[in-house]
Design a protein around this motif. Structure first.
Motif, PDB file in Angstrom:
ATOM      1  N   ILE B 147       0.831  -1.195   0.000  1.00 24.84           N
ATOM      2  CA  ILE B 147       0.000   0.000   0.000  1.00 24.84           C
ATOM      3  C   ILE B 147       0.866   1.245   0.000  1.00 24.84           C
ATOM      4  CG2 ILE B 147      -2.001  -1.093   1.067  1.00 24.84           C
ATOM      5  CD1 ILE B 147      -1.202   0.187   3.671  1.00 24.84           C
ATOM      6  N   SER B 148       2.058   1.164   0.589  1.00 19.87           N
ATOM      7  CA  SER B 148       2.870   2.367   0.633  1.00 19.87           C
ATOM      8  C   SER B 148       3.466   2.692  -0.722  1.00 19.87           C
ATOM      9  CB  SER B 148       4.004   2.197   1.646  1.00 19.87           C
ATOM     10  OG  SER B 148       3.473   2.037   2.912  1.00 19.87           O
ATOM     11  N   TYR B 149       3.877   1.664  -1.452  1.00 24.99           N
ATOM     12  CA  TYR B 149       4.566   1.946  -2.710  1.00 24.99           C
ATOM     13  C   TYR B 149       3.630   2.078  -3.890  1.00 24.99           C
ATOM     14  CZ  TYR B 149       9.096   1.690  -0.649  1.00 24.99           C
ATOM     15  OH  TYR B 149      10.201   1.977   0.096  1.00 24.99           O
ATOM     16  N   GLU B 150       2.364   1.734  -3.682  1.00 26.24           N
ATOM     17  CA  GLU B 150       1.378   1.921  -4.752  1.00 26.24           C
ATOM     18  C   GLU B 150       1.276   3.397  -5.138  1.00 26.24           C
ATOM     19  OE1 GLU B 150      -0.490  -1.055  -5.144  1.00 26.24           O
ATOM     20  OE2 GLU B 150      -2.281  -0.470  -6.238  1.00 26.24           O
ATOM     21  N   ILE B 151       1.347   4.262  -4.120  1.00 21.73           N
ATOM     22  CA  ILE B 151       1.112   5.680  -4.385  1.00 21.73           C
ATOM     23  C   ILE B 151       2.230   6.317  -5.208  1.00 21.73           C
ATOM     24  CG2 ILE B 151       0.746   7.898  -3.269  1.00 21.73           C
ATOM     25  CD1 ILE B 151      -0.624   6.241  -1.041  1.00 21.73           C
ATOM     26  N   PRO B 152       3.499   6.175  -4.806  1.00 25.29           N
ATOM     27  CA  PRO B 152       4.537   6.742  -5.686  1.00 25.29           C
ATOM     28  C   PRO B 152       4.552   6.123  -7.077  1.00 25.29           C
ATOM     29  CG  PRO B 152       5.512   5.526  -3.857  1.00 25.29           C
ATOM     30  CD  PRO B 152       4.080   5.687  -3.547  1.00 25.29           C
ATOM     31  N   LEU B 153       4.164   4.855  -7.157  1.00 24.11           N
ATOM     32  CA  LEU B 153       4.107   4.215  -8.471  1.00 24.11           C
ATOM     33  C   LEU B 153       3.097   4.934  -9.364  1.00 24.11           C
ATOM     34  CD1 LEU B 153       5.303   1.547  -9.769  1.00 24.11           C
ATOM     35  CD2 LEU B 153       3.110   0.543  -9.289  1.00 24.11           C
ATOM     36  N   LEU B 154       1.922   5.152  -8.817  1.00 18.70           N
ATOM     37  CA  LEU B 154       0.890   5.843  -9.603  1.00 18.70           C
ATOM     38  C   LEU B 154       1.303   7.273  -9.884  1.00 18.70           C
ATOM     39  CD1 LEU B 154      -2.316   4.572  -7.792  1.00 18.70           C
ATOM     40  CD2 LEU B 154      -1.566   4.017 -10.081  1.00 18.70           C
ATOM     41  N   LEU B 155       1.802   7.941  -8.860  1.00 16.92           N
ATOM     42  CA  LEU B 155       2.127   9.356  -9.031  1.00 16.92           C
ATOM     43  C   LEU B 155       3.210   9.558 -10.073  1.00 16.92           C
ATOM     44  CD1 LEU B 155       2.093  10.704  -5.378  1.00 16.92           C
ATOM     45  CD2 LEU B 155       0.483  11.236  -7.192  1.00 16.92           C
ATOM     46  N   SER B 156       4.199   8.674 -10.080  1.00 17.27           N
ATOM     47  CA  SER B 156       5.285   8.879 -11.035  1.00 17.27           C
ATOM     48  C   SER B 156       4.817   8.591 -12.456  1.00 17.27           C
ATOM     49  CB  SER B 156       6.482   8.001 -10.684  1.00 17.27           C
ATOM     50  OG  SER B 156       6.106   6.655 -10.683  1.00 17.27           O
ATOM     51  N   SER B 157       3.887   7.640 -12.609  1.00 18.69           N
ATOM     52  CA  SER B 157       3.416   7.393 -13.972  1.00 18.69           C
ATOM     53  C   SER B 157       2.449   8.481 -14.435  1.00 18.69           C
ATOM     54  CB  SER B 157       2.768   6.018 -14.064  1.00 18.69           C
ATOM     55  OG  SER B 157       1.754   5.916 -13.126  1.00 18.69           O
ATOM     56  N   LEU B 158       1.885   9.217 -13.478  1.00 19.13           N
ATOM     57  CA  LEU B 158       0.984  10.314 -13.855  1.00 19.13           C
ATOM     58  C   LEU B 158       1.701  11.362 -14.696  1.00 19.13           C
ATOM     59  CD1 LEU B 158      -1.300  11.165 -10.830  1.00 19.13           C
ATOM     60  CD2 LEU B 158      -1.911  10.265 -13.049  1.00 19.13           C
ATOM     61  N   ASN B 159       2.996  11.566 -14.398  1.00 18.89           N
ATOM     62  CA  ASN B 159       3.763  12.541 -15.182  1.00 18.89           C
ATOM     63  C   ASN B 159       3.737  12.196 -16.659  1.00 18.89           C
ATOM     64  OD1 ASN B 159       4.815  14.120 -12.994  1.00 18.89           O
ATOM     65  ND2 ASN B 159       5.941  12.251 -12.470  1.00 18.89           N
ATOM     66  N   ILE B 160       3.888  10.899 -16.916  1.00 21.09           N
ATOM     67  CA  ILE B 160       3.936  10.445 -18.300  1.00 21.09           C
ATOM     68  C   ILE B 160       2.579  10.626 -18.946  1.00 21.09           C
ATOM     69  CG2 ILE B 160       4.455   8.473 -19.762  1.00 21.09           C
ATOM     70  CD1 ILE B 160       6.798   9.604 -18.166  1.00 21.09           C
ATOM     71  N   VAL B 161       1.548  10.260 -18.169  1.00 20.45           N
ATOM     72  CA  VAL B 161       0.187  10.425 -18.708  1.00 20.45           C
ATOM     73  C   VAL B 161      -0.046  11.875 -19.047  1.00 20.45           C
ATOM     74  CG1 VAL B 161      -2.241  10.159 -18.180  1.00 20.45           C
ATOM     75  CG2 VAL B 161      -0.617   8.444 -17.421  1.00 20.45           C
ATOM     76  N   MET B 162       0.446  12.742 -18.200  1.00 22.18           N
ATOM     77  CA  MET B 162       0.252  14.161 -18.414  1.00 22.18           C
ATOM     78  C   MET B 162       0.904  14.606 -19.718  1.00 22.18           C
ATOM     79  SD  MET B 162       1.190  17.118 -15.749  1.00 22.18           S
ATOM     80  CE  MET B 162       0.638  16.431 -14.242  1.00 22.18           C
ATOM     81  N   MET B 163       2.047  14.028 -20.025  1.00 23.57           N
ATOM     82  CA  MET B 163       2.754  14.426 -21.241  1.00 23.57           C
ATOM     83  C   MET B 163       2.183  13.745 -22.469  1.00 23.57           C
ATOM     84  SD  MET B 163       6.531  14.418 -19.641  1.00 23.57           S
ATOM     85  CE  MET B 163       7.477  15.042 -20.998  1.00 23.57           C
ATOM     86  N   ALA B 164       1.751  12.491 -22.322  1.00 30.18           N
ATOM     87  CA  ALA B 164       1.261  11.781 -23.496  1.00 30.18           C
ATOM     88  C   ALA B 164      -0.235  11.965 -23.672  1.00 30.18           C
ATOM     89  CB  ALA B 164       1.583  10.299 -23.379  1.00 30.18           C
ATOM     90  N   LYS B 165      -0.879  12.393 -22.615  1.00 29.56           N
ATOM     91  CA  LYS B 165      -2.327  12.647 -22.639  1.00 29.56           C
ATOM     92  C   LYS B 165      -3.119  11.402 -22.987  1.00 29.56           C
ATOM     93  CE  LYS B 165      -2.100  17.441 -22.997  1.00 29.56           C
ATOM     94  NZ  LYS B 165      -0.642  17.379 -23.063  1.00 29.56           N
ATOM     95  N   SER B 166      -2.700  10.288 -22.515  1.00 27.92           N
ATOM     96  CA  SER B 166      -3.470   9.065 -22.761  1.00 27.92           C
ATOM     97  C   SER B 166      -3.047   7.999 -21.764  1.00 27.92           C
ATOM     98  CB  SER B 166      -3.230   8.548 -24.166  1.00 27.92           C
ATOM     99  OG  SER B 166      -3.868   7.307 -24.327  1.00 27.92           O
TER     100      SER B 166
END
Lengths: 120, 318, 542, 152
Positions: B147-166
């Protein structure tokens, strides 16, 4: 995209389950079997185990579970935001994200300050 | 009819790939660890000992399955199955090549996270069901860790989503046609790899099985192929994490000269190699340090990184 | 000597002293000896405790007409070994006052005395079997013990009643706790207890409340064996105790007998002894380093350390023919001369090892995870170390430069140019630093000793051809083993075999301090702290 | 501020460690592939004890003085002798129980005729304890059988 695509997800999950069941059951046919009193005993470094493992147990991490819930839900909120990021004009989106993450960070700072992250 | 055929074909391929790939990965792990440790590793069974792990798997097939006396039989039976079942689903959306993807769902990234997030349920179940004190400690730790590492995992991939918009992985790969995102998002990459290591219980984050403290942690009481299934799913999660890292950060199937799938596999295996390299270098963190590392370092850093990305994107647009 | 006598009025002032003796330190290893009455022992111990003397050893001796407890007190900074004897003529129920509340290290020594001799220490908090199983009905070190039929001896029967009572009391206490609390067994069959040590951990979640070490799984009663065998026959036993650093144990025993015989080995043999002991010390520290990192979860340094250790073992095999349990030293010399090619190997090895140490420092010491796992973990304060009688690298990690090679130099160590590394951290990290620094120092000593080695015979002129007869008397000789102060207390009666040979092994005292270091730490720290004490179980169990 | 420097130094230390392991990865392995490659034993290697074959007579050198039996700390030597016609002792039986022997080489050192030595053999597995009791005279008896001509 039709809903057809999501059938794959279901099928893969179910087949995964069935496969694992079948896989773990094959040794039942293949493997030898032996009897022994000590064989099925619980391993505890060669000593007889002292009582059951299912006793009341102090989990020092239950607070983490609580913060996790809060954070996970909020990260889910972030998903649609980042997907549509910078479509709106001006700095509105940036502002939104900064405010949102600012509040998240405040929560984190609060928990930190409260000493949740250091085990006592 | 055509669709049914496609499902069956893809299932067969994925299952075959999962089995063979995990055996190859075990071989690779043995070789890498051996070379790092000035040893030779498997040598004689097959070419460079490649068939050694196959032989071991065969041996495992012939091992007796033991139900410990005091265990919870239903949960004990289900635990390895539940840890393996989500593995196949995660392969659905991984874009091995330009068009080499089973189902290019528009929520691809989320699906992978959802499936790999399920794995620790099996681990916790195993820890609880064994009625072994080491296993219980291991199971408890795995929950806290996941549960602790789920959050940084999601948050760090959000950056990519933000750039690729998908969320669609093939879209993300396509967005990296010229520049892989690792160059733009090095911090996110490090956070992602660290959390992925933790999610798949690899050293230095392998506290659920921590063999020097908890003997074998959650799978202490497991034998034969039940243990093997835990093993297979652990290695497959490592591979899936590497695949996602490849798709998100390393430009996926893009690369000169060779065809797409070759590039993808090469990159993925390289990430796997790095993961192994890390494992054979570092000691293990303590459980409390591990969790506080996620909350005190990784999460603040990834929040900071998201704001930076948002700012940078906004500035670039202006 | 007169100086110390003047200074030591405080020891016996106002106490009933039955006899006092001024020993010649060079002859038998003691400065002073007092025989005092039972009642004044505790007062005396308190005086020693307040003046920073540590309890070096407690040996019980079964004389024909009385039992005797021999307490040895010593200081770290200025060697002053005082032997205090208390006698009890009661051969059936010998009672002695306990010192376990003054010196915590006495706890285990007293339990051992009870275990082996049936000596009862009044008011001891936990007087149960230590090395023998709880259900044993024998006291094997008593002179009237004959084989397995120990229960036949009438004297012992009364003791057994007492013992059953004690055992029941303790086990009942524990049983009540098992019902509601979380207990976990670590060992004897566990990956990281380094042999057959059992730790019973009382847990609160992942936090350790109490630790109960259970030892004695590899107990073979070497001390009893020594009484059966003659002096020469006992030499192979030494390597079986501390099998990791067997040379120093050989050195201790051979040195003791040589001291008792008043004989010096040949000069060449001295140098061979020193460099082989130092090489063995490096091997021991390397084994510790590798397994310690293994305990912390890093497997790779283990193999690097074993690679280096293998080189050392090769050299020692060239020299002695054995790789682990050396039986290389003989009275008055060594078994073999240096073979050809060993010098070249040693010359190639030393720079290689120095290069490796640099790699270890990058790989281990600088690593953030290693530091996080070891800094401020398992803190043992100076006062605790004094109370438990901790020695060796663990003591030097408290910043105290107590090393027998300097404190009471033996053999050719005074000629060697080396330092005693100390670090003030008191924690597991400091213990790591001490051991790594000691590897460097040992390299220096080995290099010097090999270079300065004179030509000549490998056995002294007076070296006995057969097993010698040691003149009656009491002797103590200590060496610095890889784990600390290894001393032997010999009571000889002029016959071909010892009357009593008490071995003061370093890990024994070091391990007894484990529970105090562990309380409040997490389960993961148990292995980190236990690993840092560097225990070798056969040496503790003997 | 120390928070950030800590993260940096921590990350840097991990990288430095990884460089070390990578360096070792390209070194030659040090392990031997036993049993395919067998290292020669050192001259002083202490294998199981055995009789020295005398070069001149082709026989053992034991004079049945029993010094080795007396010195042996683990009581693993059994020696039987008989008085021959020439009033000298002749060895009848010499057995060593290897399950007890601790290879301390005290028997070798005490021997007045240097009749004992350490063999260089290290592959001496056995399936039962009784197989570990080695009869030293066995090879000599066999040799006698083959070399002596059969009496008419």
């Amino acid at each position: 995209m039709s809903s057809n695509n999501y059938i794959y997800v279901l099928v893969f999950f179910v087949v995964g389950l069935l496969f694992a069941v079948a896989f773990t059951c094959t040794p039942l046919i293949l493997s030898p079997r032996s009897r022994g009193k000590k064989k099925t005993s619980t391993y505890e470094s060669g000593e007889d185990t002292l009582g059951s493992a299912w006793v009341q147990f102090d989990v020092s991490y239950y607070l983490f579970a609580l913060i996790f819930l809060a954070f996970d839900v909020e990260v889910i909120f972030l998903f649609p935001v980042v997907l549509t990021y910078s479509i709106a004009p001006l700095l509105i989106d940036l502002l939104k994200i900064v405010i949102f993450i600012g509040i998240l960070a405040l929560a984190l700072a609060y928990a930190w300050r409260k000493g949740i992250f250091s085990w006592k | 009819m055509n669709e049914l055929f496609r499902i069956i074909l893809s299932l067969v391929i994925v299952i075959g790939f999962v089995l063979i790939n995990s055996l190859v990965l075990v071989w690779l792990e043995r070789k890498v660890s051996a070379r790092i440790q000035l040893r030779r590793g498997p040598l004689y069974v097959g070419w460079f000992g490649l068939l050694q792990t196959f032989a071991d798997a065969l041996k495992m097939l012939g091992k007796e399955l033991i139900f410990p006396k005091n265990c919870d039989k239903v949960l004990y039976f289900l635990a390895p199955i539940l840890s393996f079942a989500p593995v196949l689903g995660a392969f659905l959306v991984i874009p091995f090549g330009q068009h080499l993807v089973i189902q290019d769902l528009n929520i691809g990234l989320l699906l992978v996270f959802a499936f790999s997030g399920l794995s620790f349920i099996g681990i916790f179940m195993a820890g609880w069901a064994s009625n072994n004190k080491y296993s219980l400690l291991g199971g408890m730790r795995s929950v806290a860790q996941n549960i602790s590492y789920e959050i940084p995992l999601l948050l760090s991939s959000l950056n990519i989503v933000m750039m690729a918009k998908s969320f669609r992985l093939s879209d993300i790969v396509r967005a990296q046609a010229h520049v892989p995102f690792i160059l733009l998002q090095p911090l996110a990459f490090i956070i992602f790899i660290t959390s992925a290591l933790a999610e798949s219980n690899r050293t230095p984050f392998d506290i659920p099985e921590a063999e020097s403290e908890l003997v074998a942690g959650f799978h202490t009481e497991y034998s034969g192929l039940r243990f093997g299934i835990f093993f297979i799913s652990e290695y497959t999660y490592v591979f899936i994490s590497s695949c996602v890292a490849t798709a998100l950060f390393l430009g996926g199937s893009h690369g000169p000269f060779l065809s797409g799938w070759a590039w993808f596999l090469m990159k993925a295996y390289f990430v796997v190699f790095v993961v192994m390299w890390v494992r054979w270098t570092l000691p293990r963190l303590r459980s409390d340090q591990l969790i506080t590392f996620a909350w005190k370092v990784l999460i603040p850093l990834s929040l900071f990184n998201i704001i930076c990305t948002a700012l940078a994107l906004q500035l670039l647009k202006q | 000597m007169t100086q110390t006598q003047n200074d030591t009025h405080w020891i016996t002032e106002g106490l009933t002293v039955e006899s006092a003796l001024e020993h010649v330190y060079a002859k038998n290893g003691f400065h002073q000896e007092f025989v005092i009455s039972k009642d004044s022992l505790r007062e005396l111990a308190q005086r020693f405790r307040s003046r920073e003397y540590f309890l070096e050893c407690l040996s019980v001796v079964d004389y024909p007409d009385h039992f005797e407890c021999c307490y040895q007190f010593n200081r770290w900074d200025k060697i002053h070994r005082v032997l205090v004897k208390v006698r009890n003529p009661d051969k059936t129920h010998p009672h002695f006052p306990t010192l376990s509340d003054i010196y915590e290290g006495a706890n285990w020594y007293e339990r051992e005395g009870y275990d082996f001799f049936g000596v009862i220490f009044d008011n001891h908090p936990h007087l149960t079997r230590l090395l023998l199983p709880e259900t044993a009905k024998i006291h094997p070190m008593r002179k009237d013990f004959k084989g397995d039929s120990g229960t036949d001896v009438e004297d012992v029967l009364a003791l057994i009643e007492y013992e059953d009572h004690q055992y029941e009391k303790v086990s009942q206490e524990l049983k009540n706790k098992y019902q509601k609390d979380y207990f976990i067994n670590m060992g004897p069959q566990h990956p990281s207890t380094h042999g057959v040590l059992r730790l019973l951990l009382h847990l609160d979640g992942e936090r350790v409340l109490e630790t109960y070490p259970v030892i004695g799984y590899s107990h073979r009663d070497h001390e009893r064996m020594a009484e059966y065998k003659n002096y020469l026959q006992f030499t192979p036993n030494m390597g079986r105790m501390d099998y990791v650093g067997a040379m120093s144990f050989n050195f201790g025993y051979i040195g003791l007998i040589e001291k008792a015989l008043g004989m010096a080995p040949s000069p060449r043999a001295e140098y061979i002894r020193v460099f082989s002991t130092e090489l063995n010390r490096i091997a021991s520290h390397l084994l510790w380093l590798g397994t310690y990192l293994l305990d912390l979860g890093a497997m790779t340094p283990f193999f690097y350390c074993f690679d280096d250790r293998e080189n050392i073992l090769d050299m020692l095999e060239m020299l002695t023919g054995e790789r682990l349990t050396y039986n290389f030293f003989r009275f008055g010399g060594v078994a073999y001369d240096v073979p050809e090619g060993l010098g070249d190997q040693l010359k190639a090895f030393i720079p290689k090892m120095r290069g490796r140490l640099k790699d270890y420092k990058i790989l281990i010491e600088k690593n953030i995870i290693f530091m996080k796992r070891t800094k401020e973990i398992g803190v043992l304060t100076k006062d605790q170390a004094l109370s438990y009688g901790v020695t060796g690298p663990m003591l030097r990690a408290c910043g105290i430069a107590y090393d027998i090679r300097k404190a009471e130099p033996y053999s050719i160590y005074p000629e060697m140019n080396f330092e005693i590394p100390t670090f003030p951290g008191c924690d597991t990290f400091a213990r790591y630093q001490v051991r790594l620094a000691e590897i460097e120092q040992s390299l220096r000593i080995a290099e010097q000793a090999f270079a300065k080695m004179p030509e000549g015979p490998i056995k002294g002129e007076k070296a006995p051809k057969v097993s010698p007869k040691v003149p009656a008397g009491e002797f103590y000789f200590a060496v610095e083993s890889a784990r600390g102060h290894y001393g032997e207390y010999l009571v000889a009666n002029g016959s071909a075999n010892p009357y009593r040979l008490k071995q003061r092994t370093p890990s024994y005292a070091n391990l007894s301090s484990l529970s105090s270091m562990l309380s409040g730490h997490l389960v993961a720290d148990v292995v980190a702290v236990l690993g840092s004490t560097d225990v070798v179980m056969p040496e503790i169990d003997r | 501020m120390s928070y950030i420097t800590n993260i940096f130094t921590g990350f840097w230390s991990v990288l430095a460690g990884m460089v070390v392991t990578l360096k070792y990865m390209f070194r030659k392995p040090v392990t031997e592939v036993y049993p395919r490659v067998k290292k020669p034993m050192f001259p002083r290697f202490k294998g199981p004890t055995s009789f020295v074959v005398d070069e001149k007579t082709g026989d053992h050198r034991c004079i049945s003085c029993e010094l080795c039996v007396k010195i042996c700390p683990s009581l693993c030597i059994t020696l039987e002798k008989e008085r021959g016609e020439d009033k000298k002792f002749h060895l009848k039986e010499y057995k060593v129980d290897y399950t007890l022997c601790s290879l301390c080489s005290l028997c070798i050192e005490v021997c007045p005729t240097d009749a004992l030595t350490h063999a260089k053999d290290y592959e001496i597995p056995a399936l039962s304890q009784s197989e570990m009791i080695n009869d030293f005279l066995k090879p000599f008896r066999e040799k006698q059988k083959t070399s002596q001509p059969v009496a008419p």
